[in-house]
Design a protein around this motif. Sequence first.
Motif, PDB file in Angstrom:
ATOM      1  N   ILE A 131     -14.777   6.161   5.104  1.00  0.00           N
ATOM      2  CA  ILE A 131     -13.941   7.201   6.198  1.00  0.00           C
ATOM      3  C   ILE A 131     -14.079   8.507   6.147  1.00  0.00           C
ATOM      4  CG2 ILE A 131     -11.934   8.110   6.761  1.00  0.00           C
ATOM      5  CD1 ILE A 131     -10.654   5.502   6.137  1.00  0.00           C
ATOM      6  N   ALA A 132     -15.056   8.662   4.904  1.00  0.00           N
ATOM      7  CA  ALA A 132     -15.601  10.657   5.016  1.00  0.00           C
ATOM      8  C   ALA A 132     -16.731  10.521   5.321  1.00  0.00           C
ATOM      9  CB  ALA A 132     -15.354  10.793   3.655  1.00  0.00           C
ATOM     10  N   ARG A 133     -17.138   9.511   4.868  1.00  0.00           N
ATOM     11  CA  ARG A 133     -18.817   9.539   5.232  1.00  0.00           C
ATOM     12  C   ARG A 133     -18.542  10.200   7.713  1.00  0.00           C
ATOM     13  NH1 ARG A 133     -19.860   6.599   1.426  1.00  0.00           N
ATOM     14  NH2 ARG A 133     -19.530   4.546   2.563  1.00  0.00           N
ATOM     15  N   LYS A 134     -17.110   8.607   7.605  1.00  0.00           N
ATOM     16  CA  LYS A 134     -17.763   9.090   9.293  1.00  0.00           C
ATOM     17  C   LYS A 134     -17.036  10.664   9.815  1.00  0.00           C
ATOM     18  CE  LYS A 134     -16.487   4.386  10.182  1.00  0.00           C
ATOM     19  NZ  LYS A 134     -15.433   3.682  10.704  1.00  0.00           N
ATOM     20  N   GLY A 135     -16.724  11.069   8.569  1.00  0.00           N
ATOM     21  CA  GLY A 135     -16.500  12.509   9.180  1.00  0.00           C
ATOM     22  C   GLY A 135     -17.348  13.162   8.928  1.00  0.00           C
ATOM     23  N   GLY A 136     -18.201  13.420   8.486  1.00  0.00           N
ATOM     24  CA  GLY A 136     -19.941  13.818   8.038  1.00  0.00           C
ATOM     25  C   GLY A 136     -20.434  14.241   9.391  1.00  0.00           C
ATOM     26  N   LYS A 137     -19.608  12.980   9.788  1.00  0.00           N
ATOM     27  CA  LYS A 137     -21.613  12.631  10.580  1.00  0.00           C
ATOM     28  C   LYS A 137     -21.317  12.500  11.974  1.00  0.00           C
ATOM     29  CE  LYS A 137     -23.666   8.464   8.060  1.00  0.00           C
ATOM     30  NZ  LYS A 137     -23.873   7.449   7.561  1.00  0.00           N
TER      31      LYS A 137
ATOM     32  N   MET B 163      27.037   4.513 -14.112  1.00  0.00           N
ATOM     33  CA  MET B 163      26.342   3.350 -13.482  1.00  0.00           C
ATOM     34  C   MET B 163      25.558   4.496 -12.575  1.00  0.00           C
ATOM     35  SD  MET B 163      27.206   1.855  -9.708  1.00  0.00           S
ATOM     36  CE  MET B 163      26.098   1.158  -8.289  1.00  0.00           C
ATOM     37  N   THR B 164      23.505   4.706 -13.233  1.00  0.00           N
ATOM     38  CA  THR B 164      23.152   5.700 -13.099  1.00  0.00           C
ATOM     39  C   THR B 164      21.788   4.432 -11.868  1.00  0.00           C
ATOM     40  OG1 THR B 164      22.041   5.531 -14.860  1.00  0.00           O
ATOM     41  CG2 THR B 164      23.021   6.579 -15.003  1.00  0.00           C
ATOM     42  N   GLU B 165      21.267   5.383 -11.496  1.00  0.00           N
ATOM     43  CA  GLU B 165      20.569   4.415 -10.328  1.00  0.00           C
ATOM     44  C   GLU B 165      18.743   5.105 -10.786  1.00  0.00           C
ATOM     45  OE1 GLU B 165      20.888   5.383  -5.848  1.00  0.00           O
ATOM     46  OE2 GLU B 165      22.520   5.827  -6.291  1.00  0.00           O
ATOM     47  N   GLU B 166      17.667   3.894 -10.659  1.00  0.00           N
ATOM     48  CA  GLU B 166      16.302   3.673 -10.933  1.00  0.00           C
ATOM     49  C   GLU B 166      15.953   4.791 -10.455  1.00  0.00           C
ATOM     50  OE1 GLU B 166      14.759   0.934 -13.308  1.00  0.00           O
ATOM     51  OE2 GLU B 166      16.508  -0.177 -14.054  1.00  0.00           O
ATOM     52  N   PRO B 167      14.919   5.453 -10.625  1.00  0.00           N
ATOM     53  CA  PRO B 167      14.476   5.526  -8.978  1.00  0.00           C
ATOM     54  C   PRO B 167      13.288   4.667  -8.834  1.00  0.00           C
ATOM     55  CG  PRO B 167      13.647   7.089 -11.655  1.00  0.00           C
ATOM     56  CD  PRO B 167      14.594   6.059 -10.950  1.00  0.00           C
ATOM     57  N   LYS B 168      13.031   4.575  -7.000  1.00  0.00           N
ATOM     58  CA  LYS B 168      11.920   3.645  -6.741  1.00  0.00           C
ATOM     59  C   LYS B 168      10.547   4.101  -6.749  1.00  0.00           C
ATOM     60  CE  LYS B 168      13.326   3.026  -2.102  1.00  0.00           C
ATOM     61  NZ  LYS B 168      14.384   2.879  -1.288  1.00  0.00           N
ATOM     62  N   PRO B 169       9.884   3.087  -7.254  1.00  0.00           N
ATOM     63  CA  PRO B 169       8.798   3.538  -7.168  1.00  0.00           C
ATOM     64  C   PRO B 169       8.142   4.591  -5.986  1.00  0.00           C
ATOM     65  CG  PRO B 169       8.656   1.441  -7.392  1.00  0.00           C
ATOM     66  CD  PRO B 169      10.123   1.755  -8.025  1.00  0.00           C
ATOM     67  N   LYS B 170       7.218   4.824  -6.205  1.00  0.00           N
ATOM     68  CA  LYS B 170       6.583   5.436  -4.590  1.00  0.00           C
ATOM     69  C   LYS B 170       5.300   4.245  -4.230  1.00  0.00           C
ATOM     70  CE  LYS B 170       6.801  10.724  -4.916  1.00  0.00           C
ATOM     71  NZ  LYS B 170       6.103  11.552  -4.408  1.00  0.00           N
ATOM     72  N   SER B 171       5.654   4.007  -3.029  1.00  0.00           N
ATOM     73  CA  SER B 171       4.436   2.897  -2.793  1.00  0.00           C
ATOM     74  C   SER B 171       3.514   3.846  -1.879  1.00  0.00           C
ATOM     75  CB  SER B 171       5.455   2.602  -1.403  1.00  0.00           C
ATOM     76  OG  SER B 171       5.887   3.752  -0.432  1.00  0.00           O
ATOM     77  N   LYS B 172       2.451   3.403  -1.627  1.00  0.00           N
ATOM     78  CA  LYS B 172       1.430   4.238  -1.696  1.00  0.00           C
ATOM     79  C   LYS B 172       1.053   3.413  -0.407  1.00  0.00           C
ATOM     80  CE  LYS B 172      -1.249   4.080  -6.304  1.00  0.00           C
ATOM     81  NZ  LYS B 172      -2.588   3.494  -7.155  1.00  0.00           N
ATOM     82  N   ARG B 173       0.740   4.759   0.502  1.00  0.00           N
ATOM     83  CA  ARG B 173       0.318   4.914   2.287  1.00  0.00           C
ATOM     84  C   ARG B 173      -0.768   5.623   2.305  1.00  0.00           C
ATOM     85  NH1 ARG B 173       6.149   6.221   4.131  1.00  0.00           N
ATOM     86  NH2 ARG B 173       4.919   8.080   4.909  1.00  0.00           N
ATOM     87  N   GLY B 174      -1.879   4.831   2.896  1.00  0.00           N
ATOM     88  CA  GLY B 174      -2.542   6.180   3.871  1.00  0.00           C
ATOM     89  C   GLY B 174      -3.859   5.984   3.436  1.00  0.00           C
ATOM     90  N   PHE B 175      -3.970   6.982   2.850  1.00  0.00           N
ATOM     91  CA  PHE B 175      -5.088   7.113   1.832  1.00  0.00           C
ATOM     92  C   PHE B 175      -5.177   6.561   0.664  1.00  0.00           C
ATOM     93  CE2 PHE B 175      -6.630   9.858   4.792  1.00  0.00           C
ATOM     94  CZ  PHE B 175      -8.396   9.143   5.039  1.00  0.00           C
ATOM     95  N   ALA B 176      -3.534   5.805  -0.207  1.00  0.00           N
ATOM     96  CA  ALA B 176      -3.573   5.911  -1.250  1.00  0.00           C
ATOM     97  C   ALA B 176      -3.973   4.914  -1.742  1.00  0.00           C
ATOM     98  CB  ALA B 176      -2.175   6.139  -1.637  1.00  0.00           C
TER      99      ALA B 176
END
Length: 90
Positions: A24-30, A1-14
């Motif tokens: 968001i990047a522009r706000k940091g520069g400003k 019985m082999t477990e399939e790897p869970k797909p990574k969930s995209k969180r945050g910036f991804a």
Amino acid sequence: MTEEPKPKSKRGFASMSPERRSEIARKGGKSVPAAKRSFSQNADLAARAGQKGGRNVAPENRSFSKDSALASMAGAKGGAATKKPGSKEP
């Protein structure tokens, strides 16, 4: 019985659209007033910092020093990106 790897969930910036990440990047520069952006106010300071950073990279990892054509292409690309429409510079 082999477990399939869970797909990574995209969180945050991804999980964000490229437009949202850019916003968001522009706000940091400003967030820092122009008067306090030392490199934009002092070209010599910026040059010294770049030289210091370059010295901290091992010679075998300095791609531009190994490949002058690559350095030339990068410089041309940067120059083209900074030209303003309608400028008389070549």
